[in-house]
Design an enzyme around this catalytic site. Sequence first.
Site, PDB file in Angstrom:
ATOM      1  N   HIS A 161      42.546  40.061  37.252  1.00 37.24           N
ATOM      2  CA  HIS A 161      42.567  38.633  37.575  1.00 37.24           C
ATOM      3  C   HIS A 161      41.210  38.014  37.236  1.00 37.24           C
ATOM      4  O   HIS A 161      40.180  38.688  37.272  1.00 37.24           O
ATOM      5  CB  HIS A 161      42.863  38.468  39.072  1.00 37.24           C
ATOM      6  CG  HIS A 161      43.173  37.065  39.497  1.00 37.24           C
ATOM      7  ND1 HIS A 161      43.986  36.218  38.781  1.00 37.24           N
ATOM      8  CD2 HIS A 161      42.780  36.347  40.595  1.00 37.24           C
ATOM      9  CE1 HIS A 161      44.087  35.061  39.414  1.00 37.24           C
ATOM     10  NE2 HIS A 161      43.342  35.104  40.516  1.00 37.24           N
ATOM     11  N   ASN A 170      39.636  30.739  43.874  1.00 44.65           N
ATOM     12  CA  ASN A 170      40.822  31.287  43.216  1.00 44.65           C
ATOM     13  C   ASN A 170      41.684  30.138  42.685  1.00 44.65           C
ATOM     14  O   ASN A 170      41.372  28.959  42.917  1.00 44.65           O
ATOM     15  CB  ASN A 170      41.591  32.157  44.218  1.00 44.65           C
ATOM     16  CG  ASN A 170      42.504  33.153  43.532  1.00 44.65           C
ATOM     17  OD1 ASN A 170      42.679  33.129  42.308  1.00 44.65           O
ATOM     18  ND2 ASN A 170      43.100  34.049  44.306  1.00 44.65           N
ATOM     19  N   CYS A 173      45.218  32.755  34.527  1.00 38.81           N
ATOM     20  CA  CYS A 173      44.044  32.735  35.398  1.00 38.81           C
ATOM     21  C   CYS A 173      42.748  32.614  34.604  1.00 38.81           C
ATOM     22  O   CYS A 173      41.770  32.016  35.085  1.00 38.81           O
ATOM     23  CB  CYS A 173      44.009  33.975  36.286  1.00 38.81           C
ATOM     24  SG  CYS A 173      44.028  35.533  35.370  1.00 38.81           S
TER      25      CYS A 173
END
Lengths: 369, 159
Positions: A244, A262, A103
């Site tokens: 994250h 995202n 991520c």
Amino acid sequence: MPVLPALDLAELRSALAEKGAPWRFAYTSMTGLTEEQRVIRLGVPLPDDLDEEQLRLQSEAAAAAAIAASGEAIGAPVSFDLRNVSGANYTTPVKDQGGCGSCVAFGTVATLEHVTRFTRGTPSLPMDLSEAQMFYCWGAAAGATCGGGWLPEPALDAARDKGITFEDYFPYTAGDQACSVNADWPNHLCKAASWQSLTNNAAAMKQYIAQYGSVTACFYVYQDFFSYSGGVYRHVSGGLAGGHCVVLVGFDDNQGCWIAKNSWGTGWGESGFFRIAYGECGIESWHNCGVPGTTLRTWLPNQLILGLWSNEADNNVWAYGSIRGWLKLDGIATPTGEAMLLELAAAKSRGSQVGLFENVGTVDQLYAW
Amino acid sequence: MMAPKSGTPTMKPPGTRGNGGTAGTSAPTIPDAATAGATEAAPYGPTMQPPGGAVALAGGDMAAVGAPTTPSTAEVAPAPTVSVTGTWQTGVTVDALWSINQVRNAFMRVVGVGWVKLYNGSDGAFTALTTLASQARQTGRPVNYRQEADGMAHEIYLW
């Protein structure tokens, strides 16, 4: 940290109802995965000494600070959304990191893409950079793995010092792998001009987003987040699943939230985006980084020349490409720039396309087709 | 036909009448030697957007969308080394050109304005500005130009 049992969605439903349904949950691209598969996507290592009660208190303070740093108070707009800046969308498409804790690569690379487009005023500029190079080359050299994740700061150091090539030179697939990037990558890349830590500074985050388009941010993910499908997210149910990294693309003081992109595909959240309340889950207080500009070294897409310009300075001729905007022609020597000007002027008068090689704001080479 | 001693254009294009003054009257009133190099280099970049060009980039009017109109941080050209105080003419067309066998001496004729001398402080700038003026004459495309107190066009946008 150990993987928790999956969240009971009935429990989530009642928890949301109790709180007045602040956001919506649904079957998302993440819901169908096992908890192990979900958690591996959370690639920002949690601090060893993380104290959840301390985190809750920090969240309250951070929310208050973000609210106090209203757009009006800091000279920024009260709301900003990079997807709609008076009709222009400067964001790049939502991607899917798949089953890898990469991520950080997606959050930082998306920041580079957005800043590149927005600071140039070019929402249609093709910008698809290689998360694979970021993670499997620069990240792997620093110890990053799909299972262990990475951090934005060293990623942005690499983006500044080495640069990131484009997706076609090293396409992303999920899973630890060798750094098999096209050898020509130094001629096809984007670099961060610099980067700055904005952690615990909501005012600076808003100013950066409004001025440069995006900011990288990390936050603590609780299990209910996997089932988010819309609204302003606040943690209501489930345990802490991991850390994250995403890219912030806007904020809204009226709703009291950040707008983020995202990397879990478009089947999750609001077509891949989400809104998260100010102060929630450490969104302003954990690895927040801003990039105030980028440079490109690459062949640009073929385009029309819409304007030419010069003034009383030698070697100072600029051309306006339909996709890229203004670029300076090579200024090494007057005859070089003059030759380029003549070729571009001819292409302009014909209405035919040109290919431009941009090297840090200067045209080094061109084709007039 | 001999060129006038003043080194300025005196002819009109075929089929034209006066358009803002007799040919040559808008010529410099100070000698070239004093004009040449009188203005220091101002190596900044363009700031205007082409008519319609912003639409191609942003899908809307750039001023309206509030998007940046200057190059990104790493690309920003140096700030002007001299203050720019000249007069801008925008959206005009060039209908004639003139030059003579003297060092860096060329004029463009602007419809509604008359003859305007092109900046002659250096070979590079003179050649680039002459190229832009020539292209404007050939294509009939509009130009914006900045004329300084010395009477010369120091900056040209060709759209």
